[in-house]
Enzyme design. Sequence first.
Site, PDB file in Angstrom:
ATOM      1  N   ASP A 188      -2.137  16.978 -23.570  1.00 60.51           N
ATOM      2  CA  ASP A 188      -3.542  17.162 -23.927  1.00 60.51           C
ATOM      3  C   ASP A 188      -4.079  18.400 -23.208  1.00 60.51           C
ATOM      4  O   ASP A 188      -3.316  19.149 -22.594  1.00 60.51           O
ATOM      5  CB  ASP A 188      -4.352  15.905 -23.595  1.00 60.51           C
ATOM      6  N   PHE A 189      -5.367  18.608 -23.253  1.00 58.78           N
ATOM      7  CA  PHE A 189      -5.971  19.815 -22.671  1.00 58.78           C
ATOM      8  C   PHE A 189      -5.753  19.939 -21.170  1.00 58.78           C
ATOM      9  O   PHE A 189      -5.836  21.034 -20.614  1.00 58.78           O
ATOM     10  CB  PHE A 189      -7.468  19.866 -22.987  1.00 58.78           C
TER      11      PHE A 189
END
Length: 153
Positions: free
Chosen positions: A32-33
């Site tokens: 994810d980010f």
Amino acid sequence: MTEEEAQAAGLSGELTPFGHRLLARVYYADTDFSGVVYHARYLEFLERGRSDYLRLAGVRHTELADGLRGERIVWVVRRMEIDFVRPARMDDVLAVETRTEKISGARIFMAQQIVRGGQTLISARVEAAIIGENGRPKRFPDEWLDAFLPSGG
């Protein structure tokens, strides 16, 4: 690449005294980010471990779906419990370990772990079932018992 070549190359992991072990690398698309593995991706790693365990034990999804056992049958996950212990990060090499806890009727109960360098990252318990074309449970075939209970479980 043939199925035999894929197995020789370790693509499907390996059967072990406890069940099955599959190595997987974490790619950018798995994160994810924040740079850690997105929680839903662990489900995919666990699925690959179970599918390759089946394949090496002699049970192929395509053969079951094609009705080679007399009727078309499929595996379904009925229940899953997951504990997220530690995060995995990009480029980590993970071991997906799968073992059968018990078999009862149409159901198989499996324990899975995702491990990195000896540390457990994910711990999961999975209950799967075999169903026929009509959606009803099918009894676990006796000839599969030895393949899925390697320790005589």
